[in-house]
Design a protein around this motif. Structure first.
Motif: not given
Length: 351
Positions: A159-164, A235-236, A127-137, A107-115
């Motif tokens: 259609x662009x989505x946002x993960x939390x 948004x994560x 829109x990349x969902x990461x389970x380690x950042x989400x509480x199952x409760x 996922x880190x390799x996807x990041x474009x830090x410049x803009x």
């Protein structure tokens, strides 16, 4: 001479059967047993969900320490850029910077830090969902919502989505929505008292209150919001203060007792403060890598019910846009745990 078949049948006992009353009694007993069993099952499930949340927080806390070991500072809450420059004014969350340290190198390799974060180049990352950042409760945190298009200068068609995320870096007792364009930026930055905030570069040696008494991360209550709020907040990938920053201004899970979701001005503060879907408290990750469950009853400074502000704490009293604490103001255990350098002595059995 044998008896007739008809006479023989007349002496047989009738087939045994349940009466209606017996059936109703059995059904009632089964219903009572189910009623007694369901809370135990739900409690067991919540215990498992809370354990997974604790594990997530543990991963993040250890990742932050490994990040600090490599880069000599804890990951920043996000840098901002001048509004006169192209790209997004707001930048990435600490979770983006830490990606390689909790096994998310791809996922880190996807990041474009410049803009910056709210740009077309990084909308796929959003829109990349990461389970380690989400509480199952909090089941709502798993839902992808449409990106807030107004945050972006332009978006490609589609259609662009946002993960939390359920978690955020702890900025301290308060947030000043720090931005490089603030006229008193230096004074406002110096007024921040947590570990992770906008433009932070905190070393472990600067946590003079002790790493075992200072928070790095905490939970926020995403599920408290209606569908509009769930689309707007947490948004994560965003370093904006209502997305991945958390403060200890209000009591744990206490914002909904002090503030109202129907008040548009209060919603940001509900999104920003510590809360969770766990009954009775929330998980926090400390700077020594440990995780604690802080109860709703954790001592907090008093909140004025009329102004909704902390008693003895004033904003912009000197015109610099900072928070000022009057001498003698009560500092709660929660505020002590949120801050890195207030000099309090906290015993482990006080929270």
């Amino acid at each position: 001479m044998s008896a007739s078949p008809i006479a023989a049948r007349s002496f047989r006992s009738p087939r045994p059967a349940f009466t209606l009353i017996e059936l109703l009694v059995v059904i009632a007993i089964i219903a009572v047993l189910i009623a007694l069993l369901l809370p135990a099952v739900q409690a067991a499930r919540e215990a498992a969900r809370r354990a997974q949340c604790t594990n997530n927080m543990k991963q993040l806390s250890l990742a932050a320490l490994n990040y600090e070991s490599t880069h000599q500072t804890v990951a920043t809450g996000g840098f901002t850029r001048s509004g006169s420059l192209p790209g997004s004014k707001w930048n990435f969350s600490p979770f983006v910077h830490m990606l390689p340290f909790y096994e998310q190198q791809n996922v880190y390799n996807m990041v474009n830090f410049s803009p910056g974060v709210f740009t077309a180049e990084n909308v796929t990352l959003a829109g990349t969902s990461i389970s380690a950042l989400q509480c199952p409760s909090d089941a709502t945190v798993y839902d992808l919502t449409p990106v807030v298009a107004t945050q972006y200068a332009s978006l490609p068609s589609g259609t662009w989505m946002q993960a939390k995320t359920s978690y955020g870096g702890v900025v301290g007792c308060w947030s000043l929505m720090l931005h490089i364009d603030n006229p008193t930026f230096a004074a406002r930055k110096a007024n921040m008292n947590g570990v992770i905030y906008a433009h932070s570069a905190t070393r472990l040696s600067e946590i003079t209150d002790g790493t075992s008494n200072t928070m790095l991360f905490a939970e926020h209550n995403h599920g408290a919001f209606d569908s509009a709020g769930q689309a707007q907040y947490h948004g994560w990938n965003s370093g904006f203060w209502t997305d991945t920053m958390i403060g200890g201004y209000y009591p744990i899970n206490g914002t909904l007792k002090v503030l109202r979701l129907s008040d548009s001005a209060a919603r940001d503060y509900i999104a920003f403060n510590i809360g969770s879907r766990h009954p009775g408290g929330a998980n926090v990750g400390l700077a020594d890598g440990s995780v604690r469950f802080l109860k709703d009853s954790t001592d907090c400074w008093p909140i004025d019910p009329t102004t909704k502000t902390a008693v003895g704490v004033s904003f912009n009293a000197d015109g610099q846009g900072i928070q000022t604490i009057a001498p003698g103001t009560k500092i709660g255990i929660l505020q002590a745990l949120c801050t890195r350098n207030f000099g309090e002595v906290i015993s482990a059995d006080s929270y």
